[in-house]
Design a protein around this motif. Structure first.
Motif, PDB file in Angstrom:
ATOM      1  N   UNK A  39       0.828  -1.216   0.000  1.00 13.90           N
ATOM      2  CA  UNK A  39       0.000   0.000   0.000  1.00 13.90           C
ATOM      3  C   UNK A  39       0.859   1.261   0.000  1.00 13.90           C
ATOM      4  N   UNK A  40       2.175   1.096   0.159  1.00  9.25           N
ATOM      5  CA  UNK A  40       3.088   2.238   0.137  1.00  9.25           C
ATOM      6  C   UNK A  40       3.625   2.488  -1.275  1.00  9.25           C
ATOM      7  N   UNK A  41       3.152   1.697  -2.228  1.00  9.16           N
ATOM      8  CA  UNK A  41       3.524   1.924  -3.622  1.00  9.16           C
ATOM      9  C   UNK A  41       2.530   2.915  -4.209  1.00  9.16           C
ATOM     10  N   UNK A  42       3.022   3.845  -4.998  1.00 13.44           N
ATOM     11  CA  UNK A  42       2.131   4.799  -5.657  1.00 13.44           C
ATOM     12  C   UNK A  42       2.758   5.222  -6.968  1.00 13.44           C
ATOM     13  N   UNK A  43       1.914   5.589  -7.908  1.00 11.80           N
ATOM     14  CA  UNK A  43       2.429   6.100  -9.173  1.00 11.80           C
ATOM     15  C   UNK A  43       3.260   7.338  -8.906  1.00 11.80           C
ATOM     16  N   UNK A  44       4.323   7.494  -9.679  1.00 13.08           N
ATOM     17  CA  UNK A  44       5.231   8.607  -9.477  1.00 13.08           C
ATOM     18  C   UNK A  44       4.903   9.649 -10.541  1.00 13.08           C
ATOM     19  N   UNK A  45       4.261  10.743 -10.145  1.00 17.61           N
ATOM     20  CA  UNK A  45       3.886  11.741 -11.151  1.00 17.61           C
ATOM     21  C   UNK A  45       5.127  12.236 -11.898  1.00 17.61           C
ATOM     22  N   UNK A  46       5.030  12.261 -13.196  1.00 18.43           N
ATOM     23  CA  UNK A  46       6.157  12.735 -13.997  1.00 18.43           C
ATOM     24  C   UNK A  46       7.273  11.729 -14.142  1.00 18.43           C
ATOM     25  N   UNK A  47       7.123  10.578 -13.490  1.00 17.44           N
ATOM     26  CA  UNK A  47       8.160   9.552 -13.598  1.00 17.44           C
ATOM     27  C   UNK A  47       8.141   8.905 -14.970  1.00 17.44           C
ATOM     28  N   UNK A  48       9.256   8.311 -15.330  1.00 16.26           N
ATOM     29  CA  UNK A  48       9.363   7.673 -16.639  1.00 16.26           C
ATOM     30  C   UNK A  48       9.474   6.162 -16.469  1.00 16.26           C
ATOM     31  N   UNK A  49       8.494   5.449 -17.014  1.00 16.62           N
ATOM     32  CA  UNK A  49       8.582   3.992 -17.009  1.00 16.62           C
ATOM     33  C   UNK A  49       9.673   3.555 -17.987  1.00 16.62           C
ATOM     34  N   UNK A  50      10.260   2.397 -17.715  1.00 14.86           N
ATOM     35  CA  UNK A  50      11.346   1.905 -18.572  1.00 14.86           C
ATOM     36  C   UNK A  50      11.206   0.415 -18.841  1.00 14.86           C
ATOM     37  N   UNK A  51      11.563   0.035 -20.055  1.00 10.33           N
ATOM     38  CA  UNK A  51      11.815  -1.378 -20.321  1.00 10.33           C
ATOM     39  C   UNK A  51      13.272  -1.655 -19.997  1.00 10.33           C
ATOM     40  N   UNK A  52      13.493  -2.678 -19.205  1.00  7.21           N
ATOM     41  CA  UNK A  52      14.855  -3.144 -18.941  1.00  7.21           C
ATOM     42  C   UNK A  52      15.015  -4.465 -19.694  1.00  7.21           C
ATOM     43  N   UNK A  53      15.877  -4.456 -20.689  1.00  9.43           N
ATOM     44  CA  UNK A  53      16.042  -5.618 -21.559  1.00  9.43           C
ATOM     45  C   UNK A  53      17.362  -6.293 -21.210  1.00  9.43           C
ATOM     46  N   UNK A  54      17.290  -7.506 -20.704  1.00 12.87           N
ATOM     47  CA  UNK A  54      18.500  -8.218 -20.279  1.00 12.87           C
ATOM     48  C   UNK A  54      18.775  -9.344 -21.268  1.00 12.87           C
ATOM     49  N   UNK A  55      19.979  -9.350 -21.876  1.00  7.18           N
ATOM     50  CA  UNK A  55      20.295 -10.425 -22.822  1.00  7.18           C
ATOM     51  C   UNK A  55      20.359 -11.770 -22.122  1.00  7.18           C
ATOM     52  N   UNK A  56      19.740 -12.774 -22.738  1.00  8.79           N
ATOM     53  CA  UNK A  56      19.772 -14.122 -22.154  1.00  8.79           C
ATOM     54  C   UNK A  56      21.036 -14.862 -22.555  1.00  8.79           C
ATOM     55  N   UNK A  57      21.483 -15.715 -21.638  1.00  6.78           N
ATOM     56  CA  UNK A  57      22.601 -16.592 -21.971  1.00  6.78           C
ATOM     57  C   UNK A  57      22.169 -17.529 -23.087  1.00  6.78           C
ATOM     58  N   UNK A  58      23.080 -17.766 -23.991  1.00  3.36           N
ATOM     59  CA  UNK A  58      22.757 -18.649 -25.112  1.00  3.36           C
ATOM     60  C   UNK A  58      22.142 -17.904 -26.277  1.00  3.36           C
TER      61      UNK A  58
END
Ligand code: CO
Length: 524
Positions: A283-302
């Motif tokens: 319940x302490x999580x809240x949207x961050x006004x003006x915040x920027x969402x991000x995709x974090x793309x992690x390369x897989x092994x193989x």
């Protein structure tokens, strides 16, 4: 076995029965709320008959489901169903028959509270111990409630809860063996996601890909890949750890042959009300006004980018719990995509909410106003991997959750998705229907449990590949779904034809199980 005296339906449900029904939406709130109760029985291998239709003879294996099975103790209700203790249901199919077993996960917290007859722990979603603020302030212990997902890894069944270690169970008896650190892979108490993804063999063998997050001002994702078949089944094959700036709240992720895809929503965490005993941690999580969402793309092994650092790409606004699928677009792409994007691109299909849905400390979850909560909508983000630019499109306007593709297509372009949806075409409502969406043509097929039924996560089970034969069509198989039947206040298993969504069988379970979270089908 009887677990503990369980109350009947909630007092709110009883109060709601006085309201005119059905309401303008076509469902009765009392039917919806009547699912919130305790599971009072544990059954072992009880054979069941279909009350309607016929169970397909080719369906062979076990549907495991997890979800909160205990919502009240000593007269005190959880603040949010997500705080309820995990209970596993197993439905075993063989030769046109089915049998049912169910067990609570014997977590440390469940055992202690069962003995005490009252809540001893706070819940992440706001459940408080009796005794007010003084009793709750500075009690920062986590109760690992093992209620979110259940998967088989090696010879163990794992009940998952993302903030801590998995519990191992016997796959047949569902007996709890205890916390599992997976042969020393995990440290005690280490976070281990409740959303593993199953790679059907993009790198020559089937794998379970999963992660754990350590959140803080900088957050670290530990990505782990386990063998799921052959002599190494259950063993860790590879892992990597990557750190990112900012607080991470990551429930689900997606995989492709080359990437593990995380969507970090623009969200802030202020732990003070949790520490002071006023709110649960979530319940302490809240949207961050003006915040920027991000995709974090992690390369897989193989994969083609193995060993490279992660890539960070700006993501659209909104909040995502669950993804449908992700896939890579290298050249022309599948029919319907050619020419729209110059490859290489990464496509991620996710259920977006306009804002982070939370139930505040003063709200009873059984009385929530669906109109005040944003609905989940399926969207597709296409990320150009060369430029880092992104294109977003809405795939459906209908409120949905719990979406999946044919598990043999996980990480590849999939033409069809199956998901739980609201009965209404637009707006937020409880989930009452199953939808099959053709992601190329937009054609939809719907099976509905309305007005008195409410669906859980649908699980698509592909038809087995015949020995020496060709792989069946992508939508050839079945959809298994647990339905809360408000008319008889019990749980039904519904089996649909995955291609047509025609109802093949209904099995009325001798149990009343609250709305569940996730589950999986284990063949064999
Ligand atoms: Co989930």
């Amino acid at each position: 076995m009887t677990v503990a005296p369980g109350p009947g339906p909630s007092p709110v449900a009883a109060a709601d029965r006085a309201l005119p029904s059905p309401n303008a939406r076509g469902y009765d709130r009392a039917d919806w709320a009547s699912a919130f109760r305790n599971v009072g029985q544990e059954l072992s291998h009880v054979p069941l008959q279909a009350s309607k239709g016929t169970i397909p003879a080719e369906l062979k294996g076990t549907l495991y489901r997890n979800g909160p099975g205990r919502l009240e103790r000593g007269g005190q209700w959880v603040h949010h169903p997500f705080d309820g203790d995990g209970m596993i249901t197993a439905l075993r199919f063989e030769a046109g028959g089915v049998s049912l077993s169910n067990r609570f996960v014997r977590t440390e917290g469940w055992l202690a509270e069962e003995k005490a007859g009252k809540p001893l722990y706070r819940g992440v979603f706001g459940t408080q111990k009796p005794g007010g603020l003084l009793a709750n302030a500075f009690d920062l212990r986590l109760k690992n409630i093992a209620n979110t997902h259940v998967v088989k890894l090696g010879d163990q069944l794992l009940a998952l809860w993302e903030a801590s270690s998995p519990h191992a169970l016997d796959p047949d008896s569902l007996e709890t063996k205890g916390i599992s650190l997976l042969d020393g892979v995990l440290k005690p108490g280490e976070a281990f996601s409740a959303h593993p993804r199953f790679d059907p063999g993009h790198h020559g063998e089937e794998r379970m890909v999963t992660f754990g997050v350590r959140s803080g001002p900088r957050s670290t994702i530990r990505l782990m890949e386990f063998a799921t078949s052959g002599p190494r089944a259950g063993q860790l094959l590879s892992e990597r750890s990557d750190s990112f700036g900012g607080f991470a709240f990551l429930h689900d992720f997606a995989i492709t042959p080359n990437w593990a895809v995380f969507l970090q929503n623009a969200i802030a965490f202020n732990p003070l009300p949790f520490v002071l005993g006023q709110k649960g941690a979530a319940q302490c999580l809240a949207s961050k006004p003006g915040g920027q969402a991000q995709f974090w793309l992690i390369p897989r092994d193989g994969g083609a980018y193995a060993g490279q650092p992660p890539r960070i790409v700006p993501a659209p606004e909104g909040f995502v719990f669950h993804h449908l699928n992700a896939w890579e677009l290298n050249e022309a792409g599948p029919d319907g995509f050619g020419g729209e994007v110059e490859g290489p691109a990464l496509v991620v299909e996710s259920i977006f909410y306009a804002d982070f849905p939370s139930i505040g400390p003063d709200t009873d979850f059984r009385t929530i106003d669906f109109d005040l909560i944003p609905e989940g909508l399926l969207e597709r983000c296409t990320i150009d991997l060369n430029s880092g630019t992104l294109r977003t499109e809405r795939l459906s306007e209908r409120c949905c959750e719990f979406a999946m593709v044919n598990p043999r297509r996980e990480g590849l372009f999939s033409r069809y998705g199956w998901m739980a949806v609201a009965e209404r075409e637009t707006g937020n409502d409880p989930l009452q229907a199953i939808k099959k969406l053709d992601l190329i043509s937009g054609e939809r097929k719907v099976w509905s449990a309305a007005p008195r039924g409410f669906v859980s996560e649908p699980v698509m089970v592909p038809r087995p590949i015949p020995v020496g034969g060709a792989e069946p069509a992508e939508d050839d198989g079945w959809v298994l779904c647990m339905v809360w039947n408000g008319a008889r206040c019990g749980s039904d298993l519904v089996i649909l034809d995955a291609a047509s969504l025609e109802e093949l069988a209904v099995v009325e379970l001798p149990l009343a199980i609250p709305y569940g979270l996730h589950g999986s089908f284990v063949e064999g």
